[in-house]
Write an enzyme that holds these catalytic residues in place. Structure first.
Site, mmCIF file in Angstrom:
data_model
loop_
_atom_site.group_PDB
_atom_site.id
_atom_site.type_symbol
_atom_site.label_atom_id
_atom_site.label_comp_id
_atom_site.label_asym_id
_atom_site.label_seq_id
_atom_site.Cartn_x
_atom_site.Cartn_y
_atom_site.Cartn_z
ATOM 1 N N SER A 190 0.796 -1.221 0.000
ATOM 2 C CA SER A 190 0.000 0.000 0.000
ATOM 3 C C SER A 190 0.829 1.271 0.000
ATOM 4 O O SER A 190 1.905 1.329 0.616
ATOM 5 C CB SER A 190 -0.904 0.024 1.243
ATOM 6 O OG SER A 190 -1.771 -1.086 1.269
ATOM 7 N N HIS B 32 -7.302 -0.612 6.205
ATOM 8 C CA HIS B 32 -6.836 -1.989 6.365
ATOM 9 C C HIS B 32 -6.916 -2.461 7.821
ATOM 10 O O HIS B 32 -7.251 -3.624 8.080
ATOM 11 C CB HIS B 32 -5.411 -2.131 5.841
ATOM 12 C CG HIS B 32 -5.320 -2.098 4.345
ATOM 13 N ND1 HIS B 32 -5.782 -3.118 3.543
ATOM 14 C CD2 HIS B 32 -4.819 -1.164 3.501
ATOM 15 C CE1 HIS B 32 -5.574 -2.822 2.276
ATOM 16 N NE2 HIS B 32 -4.993 -1.638 2.215
#
Length: 455
Positions: free
Chosen positions: A291, A385
């Site tokens: 990410s 997340h």
């Protein structure tokens, strides 16, 4: 404009007549949709939405009257049915008038798609400060909640993209890629080719139209660099060796409809894709993201600026780090660091990159783990997340050396790892007690930062 709004959003019927009032004529909603669609300027649409929010919401006098009735009944011994009806009257009074307009538009052909675009316009107008205030925020919340119901998981279809998918789908996904822009058609072909998967959700009313897109790399280990995923040349004819595939890397998640911001689609998509991949590759054992860290450089520059104004040791750099940076750049470490991080040129110097690795890794770990907004992770990608139950697993140095990667996050990227058996417990701990599950690498970097900064 006001006349149109009064026609399209008539007064709410009395509670006793709520089920006896004739249904709103479809042409009233159609007139609103047509008029709104004819407004070419963002400011004009913002004005209409502002008037709708302020003038056609809840009747506060009715809310006060019904609230008083409920409170009075609670103080007197009455049958439960009487109190329940009074509460129902209060619920009816709390429904804003524009909700009925949205509800009727949703029944029209193309109505839901129109409302998604309308909310995108509303969000843009708020960002530009063309419309502000509590009434506008309330209408945005009402519309978001309605869209959340219409776009719940039961109405969503999971579709896989390949190079043989319709051209318009490939084009739409290419244009919507917000994390790692698609440069060429060959680039797009690689992203849907061997050792890659691309999935999207579509709504049952608009099959084949992507709402949110997830790109996955199938690898033998957890990737630490985006260059190995989107830059690596893979022969288009290469055949996958299934025994080499042990890991799934979620490296890009992009919303194609801005009007669906805040609607829970990403978490559902990841869960569905995990199940799909497990069916295709039963031996698949590791799931992780790779990410970006949006906002890290901006946060760091602000921190450096504030520390530079203070006299004495800043606590952000050790004495040896300050000395090395000063020797390499010829100026005071903190001031020079501000200048360096404002561009991407430093990443091309091996000496500077080596000198900055330790402090930037340490600072990034604190940014992801320690910087909070209302008790939760400040970074929006981290928050996403972590609330899904992932672990803040590994911070990767110079994992994205593109201009966007270096200027936005000093070239750093992070793996959020999904241990499937622990995601529910991790999510509960994060959302309930605001506890972040992190790996030893991250916790060690955080401890170094705290020691150096005396936090």
């Amino acid at each position: 404009m006001d006349e149109l709004l009064h026609r399209a959003v008539p007064a709410m019927p009395a509670y006793e007549l709520r089920e006896k009032t004739p249904a709103r004529a479809e042409n009233q909603c159609a007139d609103f949709v047509s008029f709104y669609g004819g407004l070419a300027e963002t400011a004009e649409r913002a004005e209409l939405l502002g008037r709708l929010a302020r003038g056609f919401g809840v009747d506060h006098s009715q809310v006060a009257e019904q609230s008083a009735g409920v409170l009075q009944l609670r103080q007197q011994p009455r049958e439960a049915a009487v109190l329940l009806q009074a509460e129902d009257r209060l619920r009816y009074a709390l429904v804003p008038r524009y909700r009925s307009l949205f509800h009727h538009i949703s029944k029209m052909e193309g109505g839901v798609r129109f409302l998604v675009r309308l909310r995108a316009d509303l969000l843009e107008a708020q960002a530009l400060k063309l419309v502000e205030g509590p009434h506008v925020r309330e209408m945005n919340g009402v519309l978001k909640n309605m869209l959340s119901e219409w776009f719940s998981s039961g109405f969503l279809n999971l579709e896989r993209v390949t190079w043989h998918s319709p051209c318009e789908v490939l084009q739409r996904i290419s244009e919507a890629e917000a994390v790692h822009p698609v440069k060429t058609w060959m680039d797009m072909k690689r992203r849907v080719g061997p050792y890659r998967r691309c999935y999207f959700f579509s709504h049952c009313s608009t099959p084949g139209e992507p709402l949110i897109v997830l790109h996955v790399a199938l690898t033998s280990e957890i990737s630490s660099s985006i260059q190995t995923i989107i830059v690596k040349e893979c022969p288009p004819s290469e055949t996958e060796e299934r025994n080499k595939i042990t890991t799934a890397i979620f490296y890009s998640l992009s919303l194609t409809q801005q009007g669906l911001q805040g609607v829970e689609l990403g978490a559902f998509l990841i869960k569905r894709v995990v199940k799909e991949l497990q069916k295709e590759f039963p031996a698949l054992g590791a799931f992780s993201s790779l990410s970006p860290i949006p906002g890290f450089t901006k946060w760091l520059l602000g921190l450096l600026k504030s520390k530079a104004k203070e006299h004495g040791r800043s606590g952000l750099l050790t004495d040896s780090e300050s000395q090395e940076i000063a020797e390499l750049t010829g100026g005071p470490a903190l001031e020079t660091l501000q200048t360096l991080l404002s561009s991407s040129e430093w990443a091309q110097s091996e000496q500077l990159a080596r000198a900055l690795q330790a402090p930037l890794m340490r600072l990034c770990a604190w940014y992801l783990y320690g910087e909070k907004h209302r008790g939760y992770a400040l970074n929006p990608v981290a928050h996403f997340h972590l609330q899904n139950g992932a672990v803040l697993w590994r911070i990767n140095w110079l994992a994205d050396v593109s201009l966007k990667g270096v200027t936005g996050a000093c070239g750093l990227m992070v793996n959020y790892r999904y241990f499937l058996e622990d995601t529910a417990a991790n999510s509960t701990a994060y959302l309930g007690s605001k506890s972040i599950k992190a790996s030893e690498q991250v916790l060690s970097l955080v401890a170094q930062f705290q020691k150096n900064s005396k936090l």
